[in-house]
Design a protein around this motif. Structure first.
Motif, PDB file in Angstrom:
ATOM      1  N   GLN A   1      -9.576   4.007  -6.327  1.00 35.33           N
ATOM      2  CA  GLN A   1      -9.745   2.975  -7.353  1.00 35.33           C
ATOM      3  C   GLN A   1      -8.758   3.183  -8.492  1.00 35.33           C
TER       4      GLN A   1
ATOM      5  N   ILE B   1      -5.672   5.378  -0.918  1.00 37.97           N
ATOM      6  CA  ILE B   1      -5.619   4.595  -2.149  1.00 37.97           C
ATOM      7  C   ILE B   1      -6.999   4.632  -2.792  1.00 37.97           C
TER       8      ILE B   1
ATOM      9  N   CYS C   1       0.829  -1.209   0.000  1.00 39.54           N
ATOM     10  CA  CYS C   1       0.000   0.000   0.000  1.00 39.54           C
ATOM     11  C   CYS C   1       0.863   1.259   0.000  1.00 39.54           C
TER      12      CYS C   1
ATOM     13  N   ASP D   1      -5.723   4.507  -8.219  1.00 43.14           N
ATOM     14  CA  ASP D   1      -4.415   4.044  -7.743  1.00 43.14           C
ATOM     15  C   ASP D   1      -4.298   2.538  -7.866  1.00 43.14           C
ATOM     16  N   LEU D   2      -5.351   1.839  -7.488  1.00 39.02           N
ATOM     17  CA  LEU D   2      -5.310   0.376  -7.538  1.00 39.02           C
ATOM     18  C   LEU D   2      -5.276  -0.111  -8.988  1.00 39.02           C
TER      19      LEU D   2
ATOM     20  N   LEU E   1      -8.426  -5.355  -3.651  1.00 37.53           N
ATOM     21  CA  LEU E   1      -9.278  -5.515  -4.833  1.00 37.53           C
ATOM     22  C   LEU E   1     -10.741  -5.731  -4.472  1.00 37.53           C
TER      23      LEU E   1
ATOM     24  N   ALA F   1      -1.037  -4.359  -1.563  1.00 40.69           N
ATOM     25  CA  ALA F   1      -1.944  -3.418  -2.233  1.00 40.69           C
ATOM     26  C   ALA F   1      -3.082  -4.127  -2.962  1.00 40.69           C
ATOM     27  N   LEU F   2      -2.770  -5.206  -3.671  1.00 37.13           N
ATOM     28  CA  LEU F   2      -3.806  -5.890  -4.441  1.00 37.13           C
ATOM     29  C   LEU F   2      -4.764  -6.673  -3.542  1.00 37.13           C
TER      30      LEU F   2
END
Length: 374
Positions: free
Chosen positions: A352, A350, A249, A354-355, A326, A322-323
């Motif tokens: 959407q 974070i 993250c 950024d992801l 989801l 980070a993932l």
């Protein structure tokens, strides 16, 4: 609310080496809670039946199959076999089949087989399959003079009465312990109120694939198809997060976060949203700690201060994968995750977008085959 990290494992505690769950998802704390629930439910069921009908050899206060029903109700409340209609209908109908078999067939050996067989058939057709129902049918056949004296009333008193009381106590117990019971899988809805499926279900497998897989195994599994679909989709997300564990993250979060104070006016918050072209504002208190979030939808027609409009924030830690976000950022409701430290101070945000950038970064590069040597 902090999303579960892919490497989080339930049941990790000082006694976990002695507790090896047989069923998937079982945790020691849930089993201990189930023990307490069964203790209370069985004791109260017997007590209430005693108060209603008095004690005596002419009527069993509680029949043996209730013990097996309590195991399902409190140990595996998500099972289709443990739902209210399964318990009440399964036990009552099975006991009725046992009484019918006993009245028509004088040989007890044959009567027991016929009673259990009829119970399975009746429960299957009435969609209330419940394993203790087989014991209820046997009890009706082999219960002796006490059961025989009640005749056709036995399936209703005490079997149906016991079952209803057990379920009522179970409903209250699970509500207090914040378990989802009766276990209902709410189909995911499109938050935009259109006919399209939710965005996180427009790719990958569909329900027909689950049906085909179940048909290929030619087995019966103690899990609802909708639950199976939810588990498979979560497995997909966990696998994606695990295979991209190097992206944390802290690597993708925005650090210059636009925030608003909890005592700010709605007009100030609305100006911040529009001026910075963002959808979510983290709200902080006088100690600069996260209180929650507020969005344009809440601010559109409101007035006064932001404090009364604050919603619970979805948070993560800087070292989280980070993932792993989801599932949160594709649920159609959450537009941003706030990254905080242990003191709930805001470190980053974070979105959407950024992801999505992180997902694009994780894709194989053009012309490079997965697994090929660099």
């Amino acid at each position: 609310m902090r999303p579960t990290k892919p490497n989080d494992a339930p049941g990790r505690g000082p006694f976990s080496r002695w507790f090896h769950p047989i069923l998937a998802g079982a945790r020691l704390s849930d089993r201990l809670l189930g023990c307490a629930g069964a203790l209370v439910a069985i004791a109260l069921t017997g007590l209430l039946c005693g108060m209603l009908f008095g004690e005596g050899s002419h009527l069993p206060l509680i029949v043996a199959p209730m013990g097996a029903s309590a195991v399902l109700l409190f140990a595996v409340p998500a099972s289709p076999l443990a739902q209210p209609w399964s318990i009440i209908g399964g036990n009552t109908i099975s006991a009725l089949m046992g009484v019918v078999a006993a009245s028509l067939i004088h040989d007890p050996i044959i009567a027991t087989g016929v009673g259990v067989s009829l119970a399975i058939a009746a429960m299957s057709f009435t969609r209330c399959l419940h394993p203790p129902g087989g014991a209820a049918a046997l009890t009706a056949v082999l219960g002796g003079p006490v059961v025989a004296s009640w005749g056709m009333l036995f399936p209703f008193v005490p079997v149906a009465l016991n079952s209803c009381l057990l379920v009522a106590i179970g409903l209250l117990f699970h509500k207090l312990s914040r378990h989802n019971y009766p276990h209902v899988v709410v189909p995911p809805a499109n938050t935009h109120l259109t006919a399209d499926p939710p965005s996180n279900q427009r790719a990958g497998f569909v329900d027909e694939d689950i049906d085909a897989a179940l048909a290929a195994f030619n087995e019966t599994f103690d899990i609802d198809r909708a639950d199976l679909g939810r588990i498979l989709r979560q497995i997909e997300l966990e696998a994606i997060a695990r295979s991209n564990a190097e992206i944390r993250c802290a690597d993708i979060m925005s650090r210059d976060v636009v925030t608003v104070d909890v005592d700010a006016t709605v007009e100030q918050a609305r100006w911040l949203l529009l001026n910075h072209n963002v959808r979510t504002l983290p709200v902080r208190d006088e100690n600069r700690k996260l209180v929650g979030t507020v969005g344009l939808r809440e601010l559109a027609v409101a007035s006064g201060t932001v404090e009364r409009l604050v919603s619970e924030a979805t948070t993560a830690r800087a070292d989280d994968i980070a993932l792993g976000l989801l599932s949160v950022l594709t649920n159609g409701r959450t537009h941003a995750v706030i990254v905080v430290d242990d003191a709930q101070r805001i470190l980053g945000l974070i979105s959407q977008t950024d992801l999505l950038s992180a997902v694009a970064r994780s894709l194989p590069k053009a012309g490079v085959r997965p697994g090929a040597a660099a």
